[in-house]
Scaffold this motif. Structure first.
Motif, PDB file in Angstrom:
ATOM      1  N   ILE A 239      32.069 -21.827  43.084  1.00 11.21           N
ATOM      2  CA  ILE A 239      32.588 -23.193  42.555  1.00 11.21           C
ATOM      3  C   ILE A 239      32.548 -24.111  43.838  1.00 11.21           C
ATOM      4  N   SER A 240      31.907 -25.339  43.324  1.00  9.26           N
ATOM      5  CA  SER A 240      31.783 -26.073  44.342  1.00  9.26           C
ATOM      6  C   SER A 240      32.388 -27.540  43.770  1.00  9.26           C
ATOM      7  N   GLY A 241      32.184 -28.742  44.716  1.00  9.68           N
ATOM      8  CA  GLY A 241      32.404 -29.873  44.270  1.00  9.68           C
ATOM      9  C   GLY A 241      33.876 -30.360  44.323  1.00  9.68           C
ATOM     10  N   HIS A 242      34.499 -30.710  43.395  1.00  9.44           N
ATOM     11  CA  HIS A 242      35.832 -31.139  43.604  1.00  9.44           C
ATOM     12  C   HIS A 242      36.991 -30.260  43.175  1.00  9.44           C
ATOM     13  N   PRO A 246      36.826 -24.388  47.307  1.00 11.38           N
ATOM     14  CA  PRO A 246      35.425 -23.879  46.920  1.00 11.38           C
ATOM     15  C   PRO A 246      35.046 -22.842  47.278  1.00 11.38           C
ATOM     16  N   GLY A 247      34.006 -21.809  46.834  1.00  9.08           N
ATOM     17  CA  GLY A 247      33.787 -20.369  47.354  1.00  9.08           C
ATOM     18  C   GLY A 247      33.262 -19.656  46.210  1.00  9.08           C
ATOM     19  N   ILE A 315      29.877 -26.717  39.171  1.00  7.93           N
ATOM     20  CA  ILE A 315      30.141 -27.772  40.011  1.00  7.93           C
ATOM     21  C   ILE A 315      31.101 -28.644  39.217  1.00  7.93           C
TER      22      ILE A 315
END
Lengths: 418, 156
Positions: A239-242, A246-247, A315
């Motif tokens: 899971i990334s972005g806002h 994240p990880g 994302i």
């Protein structure tokens, strides 16, 4: 949920710790079984590939010819280059022996004597980590001649890529392994018929192979009950972005996307609303924030929602995100990574990017919105490999789901004229 | 020319594959580690060694972004600007680097210290924004952290 791919065990990357926690017991068990029984176990477990296509792994293994005198090969795909994807790197670092064990079991099941683990060149540091694990496994007799006193012998070699997204495509990977430019091959023939060095070949993703020891150790029934029945097992979700945290998170398939974002990844910074989510790496179709309600991380649920699991690299984009910039950046990526073999992709990806840059600069024309879709539709399905589709889907879905964003950004006088 | 030690490594690598040509990518890596880049002379030399046409080797070197046919600066800064990094401020990281190093992406500084490149996703989206210098990844960067890092490298 208990974690099986990235368990919370200190020093698991070291062979002693791995052995102390039951490591290589699945290999021992498999060597006591008939190779066909091993394949059958994997087939019944319903394990589906974690590289993006969700193809049933056991079924893939049965495609390997049994009466062919030629040597057979296994390629383990660790090229992970799809934007938003960063899961296999965790396996190289934290649980390399489970990947090696799964690879060995696959080799035994398919009668393979050489396996190549192809890893993207940027992961130089992680290649060294995995090489150390491979060396240790050789030293202990898990890889090499007459493994654990059996008649089974196999070698595992690491092969370092050199910076080409396309080499994650299986036929391009084989070309690259042979020492060529990574141009995808026309299929058929499929790799199991004619793969690397014209020999029968199976290509499996790193995470897929890391699941195999679990199935052998615990049986297909146990495995098939983890997560959803048609796409079971543990799955690594990046899971990334806002998001606040994240990880990479290991969950059972079928986890709600909202749970992943809000519980695992700690929600959106500033409690902002979610504008959009790309659920499985940049090539998967973008979803509107309100569309992810009730959607789960598994093949069927995401398909029903109008997207796909892909590599489970999510994302997340908050309400203030400039989606025109996002899609322009994604298109730049596919333009850069197109190998240039097929005209629709080589030319089309460049056109898409050019038009999107025009929108970014506020110079897009209202008719360009449909032009984007037209170009994307003429790339999709008209190329040797799936990179063309991967370039088309994000554009098609962005226009379909966020047409308003394009209209807002189009040149004002052009809007009036239209 | 490969050093004697690297020639031995190359011979070992050839044994891993049923066909010699497959050793090309790993041997190019060795050549690049030795020289810092892969010159035309090196390509010709490897062509003779592996019995491959020069055009094939040039074709491979030019296809893969990680092989360089020109020398790079002492530090090769690769700045990811793909979506996950972009959403978390890779613009500012790139601007900071351009400012401190005095070069634009694709350029090498006059003193030969820095080469800066904008790159595609490096597989570190969870630590975005990030840059890579050689094999080392620097993640969760801010402009301040980036400036500090560059200063440290500059003093080495």
């Amino acid at each position: 949920m208990e974690r099986y791919i990235l368990p919370d065990i200190p020093n698991l990357h070291k062979i002693d710790a791995y052995e102390q926690h039951g490591g290589y017991s699945a290999l021992k068990k498999a060597l006591g079984m008939n190779p066909a029984e091993v394949t059958d176990e994997v087939k019944k477990s319903n394990l589906r590939g974690r590289g993006g296509a969700c193809f049933p792994t056991g079924l893939k293994w049965t495609f390997m010819p049994k009466d062919n005198a030629k040597p057979k090969y296994l390629c383990v795909n660790g090229d992970e280059s799809e934007p938003g994807t960063f899961k296999d790197r965790q396996i190289f670092e934290f649980n390399p022996h489970q990947l090696i064990e799964g690879t060995l079991i696959g080799c035994y099941a398919m009668g393979i004597t050489s396996a190549y683990i192809y890893i993207r060149g940027e992961y130089g540091k992680w290649i060294k980590m995995l090489q150390k694990a491979v060396d240790d496994a050789y030293a202990k007799g898990y890889i090499g001649q007459n493994i654990l006193g059996s008649n089974f012998s196999t070698n595992i070699y690491l092969h370092k890529g050199a910076g080409a997204y396309i080499c994650g495509e299986e036929s391009s990977l084989m070309e690259s392994l042979e020492g060529n430019r990574g141009y995808p091959r026309v299929k058929p023939p499929f790799p199991a018929q004619r793969g690397v060095w014209n020999c029968p070949t199976t290509i499996n993703n790193v995470e897929t192979m890391t699941n195999v020891p679990l199935i052998i150790n615990n049986g297909w029934e146990w495995y098939s009950k983890i997560g959803v029945a048609k796409h079971p097992g543990p799955i690594l979700v990046g899971i990334s972005g806002h998001v606040n945290k994240p990880g990479v998170y290991e969950v059972a398939t079928g986890e709600l996307l909202t749970d992943l974002i809000y519980n695992y990844a700690g929600g959106v910074p500033g409690n902002k609303k979610i504008k959009a989510v790309i659920p499985g790496g940049s090539s998967t179709m973008i979803l509107r924030g309100e569309q992810i309600e009730g959607v789960r991380m598994d093949a069927d649920s995401l398909k029903a929602a109008g997207s796909s699991v892909g590599t489970a690299g999510m994302i997340v984009m908050d309400e203030d995100t400039d989606l025109i910039r996002v899609i322009s950046r994604i298109s730049k990526f596919y333009y850069h990574e197109s190998c240039g073999q097929c005209t629709p992709c080589r030319e089309g990806t460049g056109w898409l990017w050019k038009i999107l840059k025009r929108f970014e600069a506020g110079e897009g024309r209202i008719q360009d919105i449909d032009l984007l879709v037209d170009i994307a539709n003429n790339i999709e399905g008209n190329t040797i490999c799936a990179l063309g589709d991967a370039a088309a889907w994000p554009v098609q879905s962005m226009v379909k789901r966020f047409r308003d964003e394009f209209e807002k950004r189009a040149k004002k006088d052009a809007v009036a004229a239209a | 020319m490969l050093t004697e030690e690297n020639l031995k490594k190359a011979e070992e690598l050839k044994k891993r594959y049923p066909e010699t040509k497959a050793a090309l990518l790993p041997i190019l890596w060795i050549a690049q580690e030795q020289e810092g880049y892969i010159s035309e002379d090196m390509m010709k030399y490897l062509g003779t060694m592996l019995n491959l046409p020069f055009a094939h080797i040039l074709g491979v070197v030019s296809f893969y972004t990680m092989y360089h046919d020109k020398p790079l600066g002492r530090y090769h800064l690769e700045v990811c600007t793909n979506v996950s990094c972009m959403l978390r401020g890779s613009d500012k990281i790139l601007q900071t680097i351009e400012h401190v190093c005095g070069v634009k992406p694709g350029q090498t500084s006059a003193d030969g210290k820095w080469t800066v490149n904008e790159v595609e996703c490096m597989g570190a989206c969870g630590g975005a924004p990030m840059i890579a210098i050689g094999e080392e990844y620097y993640e969760n960067l801010t402009p301040e952290k980036t400036e500090e890092l560059l200063k440290k490298l500059s003093q080495r």
